[in-house]
Design a protein around this motif. Structure first.
Motif, PDB file in Angstrom:
ATOM      1  N   SER A  62       0.852  -1.184   0.000  1.00 43.29           N
ATOM      2  CA  SER A  62       0.000   0.000   0.000  1.00 43.29           C
ATOM      3  C   SER A  62       0.886   1.232   0.000  1.00 43.29           C
ATOM      4  O   SER A  62       1.897   1.279   0.710  1.00 43.29           O
ATOM      5  CB  SER A  62      -0.912   0.012   1.227  1.00 43.29           C
ATOM      6  OG  SER A  62      -1.655   1.221   1.287  1.00 43.29           O
ATOM      7  N   ASP A  63       0.517   2.226  -0.799  1.00 46.83           N
ATOM      8  CA  ASP A  63       1.292   3.462  -0.855  1.00 46.83           C
ATOM      9  C   ASP A  63       0.866   4.458   0.219  1.00 46.83           C
ATOM     10  O   ASP A  63       1.635   5.334   0.599  1.00 46.83           O
ATOM     11  CB  ASP A  63       1.150   4.111  -2.235  1.00 46.83           C
ATOM     12  CG  ASP A  63       1.748   3.250  -3.338  1.00 46.83           C
ATOM     13  OD1 ASP A  63       2.747   2.551  -3.071  1.00 46.83           O
ATOM     14  OD2 ASP A  63       1.197   3.270  -4.459  1.00 46.83           O
ATOM     15  N   ASP A  64      -0.379   4.311   0.680  1.00 50.01           N
ATOM     16  CA  ASP A  64      -0.896   5.307   1.615  1.00 50.01           C
ATOM     17  C   ASP A  64      -1.540   4.702   2.860  1.00 50.01           C
ATOM     18  O   ASP A  64      -2.066   5.428   3.706  1.00 50.01           O
ATOM     19  CB  ASP A  64      -1.929   6.206   0.920  1.00 50.01           C
ATOM     20  CG  ASP A  64      -3.085   5.414   0.316  1.00 50.01           C
ATOM     21  OD1 ASP A  64      -3.163   4.184   0.565  1.00 50.01           O
ATOM     22  OD2 ASP A  64      -3.902   6.014  -0.399  1.00 50.01           O
ATOM     23  N   GLY A  65      -1.495   3.370   2.977  1.00 54.35           N
ATOM     24  CA  GLY A  65      -2.109   2.723   4.123  1.00 54.35           C
ATOM     25  C   GLY A  65      -3.612   2.586   4.019  1.00 54.35           C
ATOM     26  O   GLY A  65      -4.249   2.070   4.939  1.00 54.35           O
ATOM     27  N   ARG A  66      -4.185   3.037   2.927  1.00 45.72           N
ATOM     28  CA  ARG A  66      -5.628   2.981   2.739  1.00 45.72           C
ATOM     29  C   ARG A  66      -6.028   2.002   1.641  1.00 45.72           C
ATOM     30  O   ARG A  66      -6.997   1.254   1.788  1.00 45.72           O
ATOM     31  CB  ARG A  66      -6.182   4.367   2.403  1.00 45.72           C
ATOM     32  CG  ARG A  66      -6.050   5.394   3.514  1.00 45.72           C
ATOM     33  CD  ARG A  66      -6.578   6.762   3.061  1.00 45.72           C
ATOM     34  NE  ARG A  66      -7.966   6.695   2.613  1.00 45.72           N
ATOM     35  CZ  ARG A  66      -8.334   6.709   1.341  1.00 45.72           C
ATOM     36  NH1 ARG A  66      -7.417   6.787   0.367  1.00 45.72           N
ATOM     37  NH2 ARG A  66      -9.615   6.639   1.013  1.00 45.72           N
ATOM     38  N   VAL A  67      -5.305   2.038   0.538  1.00 42.32           N
ATOM     39  CA  VAL A  67      -5.604   1.192  -0.607  1.00 42.32           C
ATOM     40  C   VAL A  67      -4.502   0.140  -0.729  1.00 42.32           C
ATOM     41  O   VAL A  67      -3.315   0.476  -0.774  1.00 42.32           O
ATOM     42  CB  VAL A  67      -5.702   2.012  -1.904  1.00 42.32           C
ATOM     43  CG1 VAL A  67      -6.005   1.099  -3.091  1.00 42.32           C
ATOM     44  CG2 VAL A  67      -6.787   3.072  -1.766  1.00 42.32           C
ATOM     45  N   PHE A  68      -4.917  -1.128  -0.796  1.00 45.12           N
ATOM     46  CA  PHE A  68      -3.960  -2.230  -0.817  1.00 45.12           C
ATOM     47  C   PHE A  68      -4.041  -2.990  -2.139  1.00 45.12           C
ATOM     48  O   PHE A  68      -5.074  -3.014  -2.802  1.00 45.12           O
ATOM     49  CB  PHE A  68      -4.231  -3.185   0.344  1.00 45.12           C
ATOM     50  CG  PHE A  68      -3.867  -2.623   1.686  1.00 45.12           C
ATOM     51  CD1 PHE A  68      -2.662  -2.943   2.292  1.00 45.12           C
ATOM     52  CD2 PHE A  68      -4.740  -1.756   2.347  1.00 45.12           C
ATOM     53  CE1 PHE A  68      -2.321  -2.423   3.528  1.00 45.12           C
ATOM     54  CE2 PHE A  68      -4.404  -1.231   3.585  1.00 45.12           C
ATOM     55  CZ  PHE A  68      -3.197  -1.569   4.182  1.00 45.12           C
ATOM     56  N   ARG A  69      -2.946  -3.632  -2.476  1.00 37.72           N
ATOM     57  CA  ARG A  69      -2.869  -4.473  -3.670  1.00 37.72           C
ATOM     58  C   ARG A  69      -1.969  -5.665  -3.351  1.00 37.72           C
ATOM     59  O   ARG A  69      -1.158  -5.617  -2.417  1.00 37.72           O
ATOM     60  CB  ARG A  69      -2.290  -3.686  -4.852  1.00 37.72           C
ATOM     61  CG  ARG A  69      -0.864  -3.195  -4.621  1.00 37.72           C
ATOM     62  CD  ARG A  69      -0.352  -2.327  -5.761  1.00 37.72           C
ATOM     63  NE  ARG A  69       1.017  -1.859  -5.514  1.00 37.72           N
ATOM     64  CZ  ARG A  69       1.330  -0.814  -4.780  1.00 37.72           C
ATOM     65  NH1 ARG A  69       0.369  -0.078  -4.230  1.00 37.72           N
ATOM     66  NH2 ARG A  69       2.602  -0.464  -4.610  1.00 37.72           N
ATOM     67  N   LEU A  70      -2.134  -6.727  -4.120  1.00 39.00           N
ATOM     68  CA  LEU A  70      -1.254  -7.875  -3.971  1.00 39.00           C
ATOM     69  C   LEU A  70       0.098  -7.591  -4.602  1.00 39.00           C
ATOM     70  O   LEU A  70       0.216  -6.733  -5.481  1.00 39.00           O
ATOM     71  CB  LEU A  70      -1.873  -9.112  -4.628  1.00 39.00           C
ATOM     72  CG  LEU A  70      -3.219  -9.595  -4.089  1.00 39.00           C
ATOM     73  CD1 LEU A  70      -3.661 -10.846  -4.834  1.00 39.00           C
ATOM     74  CD2 LEU A  70      -3.152  -9.862  -2.596  1.00 39.00           C
TER      75      LEU A  70
END
Length: 264
Positions: A62-70
């Motif tokens: 996650s780049d911002d701690g809000r949006v995650f990706r594998l």
């Protein structure tokens, strides 16, 4: 999220962590914590703990701690299976040959619970409505490969499957009546192949048949999928599919010869 069978050996935290990983797919490559919670059927607090843990382990980012990706590290989990299954490598080579011959999407699947799981796949640029690749899963009752594989089940197991499976209407012509699904499965077993036309997707048709090990058990179902034509009847689509049956049979025979040579 309920226990699988009420067993005291069931580790619910592990099940929830895996559910978080499965929340991501082609349509959801990035998810917020509330979205993860909803798709994985966990609380928001649990979604946050699992996401941060998986990120720490390198499986999510996650780049911002809000949006995650594998992350690509997730591939290690699937590769472990493929590396331990020589049959998967053999199947991939043969369906690739078949794809070059017929110019359509080809694949091999195994039964995984109530679904079929792709263990080999070669995509076609002509088949763009569905992302069908290694690791993809589809409901068994509505796919040609699923009907081939379900046809190998004893009557009692097939009956149990039909009682618990969600036979959803995915298109206007999807077969959802349990008795009709059973009939289609038994027909596939008797014929040695299965055909579906527009039951999974309005623009999709498919032909499948089994490839067997020397002991007679099914190693996988082999499949050719393609787009339906414009203004053509389902009977015409079925007739076109059956013109590919010799090529599919040759592929199955090649797989079976490979398995026999490998002593599997």
């Amino acid at each position: 999220m309920p226990d699988a069978d009420g067993s005291r050996s069931f580790v619910q935290s592990l099940a929830r962590g895996l559910a978080v990983l499965r929340a991501f797919d082609a349509d959801h490559p990035e998810l917020t914590l509330p979205e993860i919670a909803q798709r994985a059927d966990v609380s928001r607090a649990a979604a946050r703990r699992f996401a941060l843990t998986l990120a720490e382990l390198g499986y999510m980012a996650s780049d911002d701690g809000r949006v995650f990706r594998l992350t690509p590290a997730v591939l290690q989990l699937g590769y472990a299976f493929l590396a331990s299954q020589p049959e998967a490598k053999l199947l991939q080579a043969r369906v690739a040959e078949l794809a070059r011959e017929v110019g359509e999407h080809t694949a091999a699947c195994v039964l995984d619970g109530d679904d079929v799981r792709y263990v080999a796949s070669v995509r076609s640029d002509r088949l763009v409505s569905l992302e069908l690749q290694v690791g993809s899963r589809l409901p068994a009752y509505v796919t040609a490969m699923g009907r081939v594989l379900l046809g190998e089940l004893p009557d009692a197991e097939l009956d149990a499957y039909l009682r618990r499976a969600r036979l959803e209407r995915l298109t206007e012509v999807t077969t959802t009546d349990p008795d009709l699904v059973r009939e289609a499965v038994r027909r596939a077993h008797a014929d040695g192949y299965a055909v579906i036309v527009q039951e999974l997707d309005p623009g999709l048709k498919a032909l499948a048949m089994p490839a067997r090990r020397p002991d007679g058990s099914v190693a996988a179902a082999l499949n050719i999928s393609m787009r339906t034509g414009i203004g053509r009847s389902r009977e015409q689509e079925r007739d076109e599919l059956l013109t590919f049956l010799p090529a599919l049979r040759a592929c199955a025979a090649a797989v079976e010869a490979d398995l026999a040579a490998a002593g599997r």
